[in-house]
Design a protein around this motif. Sequence first.
Motif, PDB file in Angstrom:
ATOM      1  N   THR A  19      -7.350  -6.996 -14.664  1.00 11.74           N
ATOM      2  CA  THR A  19      -7.412  -6.055 -13.556  1.00 11.74           C
ATOM      3  C   THR A  19      -7.112  -4.657 -14.055  1.00 11.74           C
ATOM      4  OG1 THR A  19      -6.656  -7.767 -12.044  1.00 11.74           O
ATOM      5  CG2 THR A  19      -6.504  -5.490 -11.275  1.00 11.74           C
ATOM      6  N   ASP A  20      -7.942  -3.736 -13.723  1.00  6.97           N
ATOM      7  CA  ASP A  20      -7.738  -2.347 -14.126  1.00  6.97           C
ATOM      8  C   ASP A  20      -6.458  -1.818 -13.471  1.00  6.97           C
ATOM      9  OD1 ASP A  20      -9.900   0.589 -14.181  1.00  6.97           O
ATOM     10  OD2 ASP A  20      -7.844   0.296 -14.833  1.00  6.97           O
ATOM     11  N   GLU A  21      -5.541  -1.278 -14.303  1.00  6.37           N
ATOM     12  CA  GLU A  21      -4.284  -0.757 -13.781  1.00  6.37           C
ATOM     13  C   GLU A  21      -4.510   0.440 -12.863  1.00  6.37           C
ATOM     14  OE1 GLU A  21      -1.795   0.133 -17.041  1.00  6.37           O
ATOM     15  OE2 GLU A  21      -1.505  -1.957 -17.644  1.00  6.37           O
ATOM     16  N   ASN A  22      -5.616   1.138 -13.068  1.00 13.09           N
ATOM     17  CA  ASN A  22      -5.886   2.341 -12.285  1.00 13.09           C
ATOM     18  C   ASN A  22      -6.823   2.078 -11.112  1.00 13.09           C
ATOM     19  OD1 ASN A  22      -4.333   3.903 -14.090  1.00 13.09           O
ATOM     20  ND2 ASN A  22      -6.071   4.048 -15.481  1.00 13.09           N
ATOM     21  N   LEU A  23      -6.856   0.846 -10.646  1.00 14.37           N
ATOM     22  CA  LEU A  23      -7.756   0.508  -9.557  1.00 14.37           C
ATOM     23  C   LEU A  23      -7.306   1.133  -8.245  1.00 14.37           C
ATOM     24  CD1 LEU A  23     -10.311  -1.192  -9.076  1.00 14.37           C
ATOM     25  CD2 LEU A  23      -8.839  -3.082  -8.427  1.00 14.37           C
ATOM     26  N   TRP A  24      -5.996   1.341  -8.101  1.00 18.11           N
ATOM     27  CA  TRP A  24      -5.436   1.893  -6.876  1.00 18.11           C
ATOM     28  C   TRP A  24      -4.579   3.113  -7.188  1.00 18.11           C
ATOM     29  CZ3 TRP A  24      -6.997  -0.161  -2.306  1.00 18.11           C
ATOM     30  CH2 TRP A  24      -7.574  -1.438  -2.350  1.00 18.11           C
ATOM     31  N   ASN A  29       2.401  11.367  -0.587  1.00 16.78           N
ATOM     32  CA  ASN A  29       2.818  11.874   0.715  1.00 16.78           C
ATOM     33  C   ASN A  29       3.000  10.751   1.734  1.00 16.78           C
ATOM     34  OD1 ASN A  29       3.290  14.077   2.683  1.00 16.78           O
ATOM     35  ND2 ASN A  29       1.348  13.409   3.553  1.00 16.78           N
ATOM     36  N   CYS A  30       1.936   9.996   1.984  1.00 12.98           N
ATOM     37  CA  CYS A  30       2.018   8.936   2.998  1.00 12.98           C
ATOM     38  C   CYS A  30       2.366   7.567   2.414  1.00 12.98           C
ATOM     39  CB  CYS A  30       0.705   8.852   3.777  1.00 12.98           C
ATOM     40  SG  CYS A  30      -0.723   8.288   2.791  1.00 12.98           S
ATOM     41  N   GLN A  31       2.413   7.476   1.080  1.00 14.44           N
ATOM     42  CA  GLN A  31       2.793   6.243   0.377  1.00 14.44           C
ATOM     43  C   GLN A  31       1.778   5.113   0.546  1.00 14.44           C
ATOM     44  OE1 GLN A  31       5.606   6.447  -1.643  1.00 14.44           O
ATOM     45  NE2 GLN A  31       5.524   8.574  -0.935  1.00 14.44           N
ATOM     46  N   GLN A  32       0.590   5.432   1.051  1.00 11.24           N
ATOM     47  CA  GLN A  32      -0.449   4.413   1.218  1.00 11.24           C
ATOM     48  C   GLN A  32      -1.208   4.209  -0.093  1.00 11.24           C
ATOM     49  OE1 GLN A  32      -1.101   2.560   4.136  1.00 11.24           O
ATOM     50  NE2 GLN A  32       0.883   3.454   4.672  1.00 11.24           N
ATOM     51  N   MET A  33      -1.639   2.977  -0.324  1.00 15.68           N
ATOM     52  CA  MET A  33      -2.455   2.676  -1.495  1.00 15.68           C
ATOM     53  C   MET A  33      -3.916   2.996  -1.174  1.00 15.68           C
ATOM     54  SD  MET A  33      -0.247   1.749  -3.685  1.00 15.68           S
ATOM     55  CE  MET A  33      -1.298   1.127  -4.999  1.00 15.68           C
ATOM     56  N   VAL A  34      -4.542   3.771  -2.044  1.00 20.25           N
ATOM     57  CA  VAL A  34      -5.929   4.206  -1.841  1.00 20.25           C
ATOM     58  C   VAL A  34      -6.751   3.744  -3.038  1.00 20.25           C
ATOM     59  CG1 VAL A  34      -7.456   6.173  -1.440  1.00 20.25           C
ATOM     60  CG2 VAL A  34      -5.090   6.243  -0.604  1.00 20.25           C
ATOM     61  N   PHE A  35      -7.925   3.208  -2.762  1.00 14.53           N
ATOM     62  CA  PHE A  35      -8.830   2.800  -3.834  1.00 14.53           C
ATOM     63  C   PHE A  35      -9.132   4.008  -4.713  1.00 14.53           C
ATOM     64  CE2 PHE A  35     -13.263   1.322  -5.117  1.00 14.53           C
ATOM     65  CZ  PHE A  35     -12.773   0.458  -6.093  1.00 14.53           C
ATOM     66  N   ALA A  36      -8.936   3.880  -6.015  1.00 12.72           N
ATOM     67  CA  ALA A  36      -9.012   5.012  -6.936  1.00 12.72           C
ATOM     68  C   ALA A  36     -10.366   5.715  -6.880  1.00 12.72           C
ATOM     69  CB  ALA A  36      -8.717   4.549  -8.361  1.00 12.72           C
ATOM     70  N   GLN A  37     -11.445   4.936  -6.772  1.00 14.63           N
ATOM     71  CA  GLN A  37     -12.765   5.547  -6.730  1.00 14.63           C
ATOM     72  C   GLN A  37     -12.954   6.353  -5.451  1.00 14.63           C
ATOM     73  OE1 GLN A  37     -15.004   5.405  -9.379  1.00 14.63           O
ATOM     74  NE2 GLN A  37     -15.962   7.048  -8.190  1.00 14.63           N
ATOM     75  N   ASP A  44      -9.857  14.013  -4.988  1.00 13.62           N
ATOM     76  CA  ASP A  44      -8.416  13.768  -5.135  1.00 13.62           C
ATOM     77  C   ASP A  44      -7.632  14.229  -3.905  1.00 13.62           C
ATOM     78  OD1 ASP A  44      -9.181  12.846  -7.574  1.00 13.62           O
ATOM     79  OD2 ASP A  44      -7.644  13.894  -8.706  1.00 13.62           O
ATOM     80  N   VAL A  45      -8.239  14.069  -2.749  1.00 10.15           N
ATOM     81  CA  VAL A  45      -7.565  14.318  -1.473  1.00 10.15           C
ATOM     82  C   VAL A  45      -7.408  12.965  -0.781  1.00 10.15           C
ATOM     83  CG1 VAL A  45      -7.705  15.442   0.780  1.00 10.15           C
ATOM     84  CG2 VAL A  45      -8.541  16.624  -1.256  1.00 10.15           C
ATOM     85  N   CYS A  46      -6.193  12.656  -0.340  1.00 13.90           N
ATOM     86  CA  CYS A  46      -5.939  11.366   0.305  1.00 13.90           C
ATOM     87  C   CYS A  46      -6.756  11.258   1.588  1.00 13.90           C
ATOM     88  CB  CYS A  46      -4.447  11.216   0.617  1.00 13.90           C
ATOM     89  SG  CYS A  46      -4.041   9.694   1.505  1.00 13.90           S
ATOM     90  N   PRO A  47      -7.599  10.236   1.727  1.00 15.31           N
ATOM     91  CA  PRO A  47      -8.401  10.091   2.946  1.00 15.31           C
ATOM     92  C   PRO A  47      -7.571   9.647   4.149  1.00 15.31           C
ATOM     93  CG  PRO A  47      -8.758   8.224   1.490  1.00 15.31           C
ATOM     94  CD  PRO A  47      -7.879   9.180   0.734  1.00 15.31           C
ATOM     95  N   ARG A  48      -6.327   9.246   3.915  1.00 20.65           N
ATOM     96  CA  ARG A  48      -5.463   8.806   5.019  1.00 20.65           C
ATOM     97  C   ARG A  48      -4.719   9.982   5.656  1.00 20.65           C
ATOM     98  NH1 ARG A  48      -8.194   5.307   3.076  1.00 20.65           N
ATOM     99  NH2 ARG A  48      -7.526   3.258   2.327  1.00 20.65           N
TER     100      ARG A  48
END
Length: 282
Positions: A19-24, A29-37, A44-48
Amino acid sequence: MNWFNRVRNNLPFLPKRTTDENLWVKCPNCQQMVFAQEYHDNSDVCPRCGHHGRIGADRRLAMLLDEGYEVLPIPEVQEDPLRFRDSKRYTDRLKQARAKSPHRDAFLVGSGAVDGRAAVIGVQDFGFMGGSMGMAVGKAFCEGAEKALGRRCAYVVVTAAGGARMQEGILSLMQMPRATVMTRRLKEAGLPYIVILTDPTTGGVTASYAMLGDIHLAEPGALIGFAGQRVIQDTIREQLPDGFQRAEYLHKHGMVDMVVHRHDLRRTLADLLGYLEPQAAA
């Protein structure tokens, strides 16, 4: 060897999936996990929550300038003039920073156009020793201004720095008046000087060229200030207001002209260049 190990070792296991370590990416700021792609495709702006992450100089130039722009070589300066050493030698810190970066120092200059409008753009890379301002950064800033003077076009600087580079002592502080002189030359030539403040812009950079622009733009949530909040609070012994030293707070108090989302930055910059670019003599 017991019966369990014998059976296990003879089973035809498939290769272990990696598993790619950089997948997420975890938004700070919001501490949410975001798909890296997804995060990368969104600049590089959080969509959440809309938090603006830090990006490198090469990517910043590609976002702002039209294709085909020229990247000026990073000037070479005397390294470690003070033979500085703290927990490790300054030369070792430079080697470590260069191993993680494609460039020799923290300031990169691109010369080209923004939506067809001529411009020279200088970008500080916080990833290189915190974007700290040393002799190489000061010289690169000045060469970018010289390029703009030669092309008779606007000079745009994207700041991101923790301040002056302490390993170069007074020599790093001397870059503040050097840069200030160049902003004055741009003004005398009637050329626009625009500053885009990104997270973080602090210390000697804020005390010099970061706050001398004709127009100041800032990305949402960017930390902008001279001394740190804790230092200020301990000095004045008062509770600082919410959002102190953030882009929106500075905009409310007149130190920033516009807070612009990263997706709108290129279009806003092109509009400003259209308003401010020098007109040819009739």
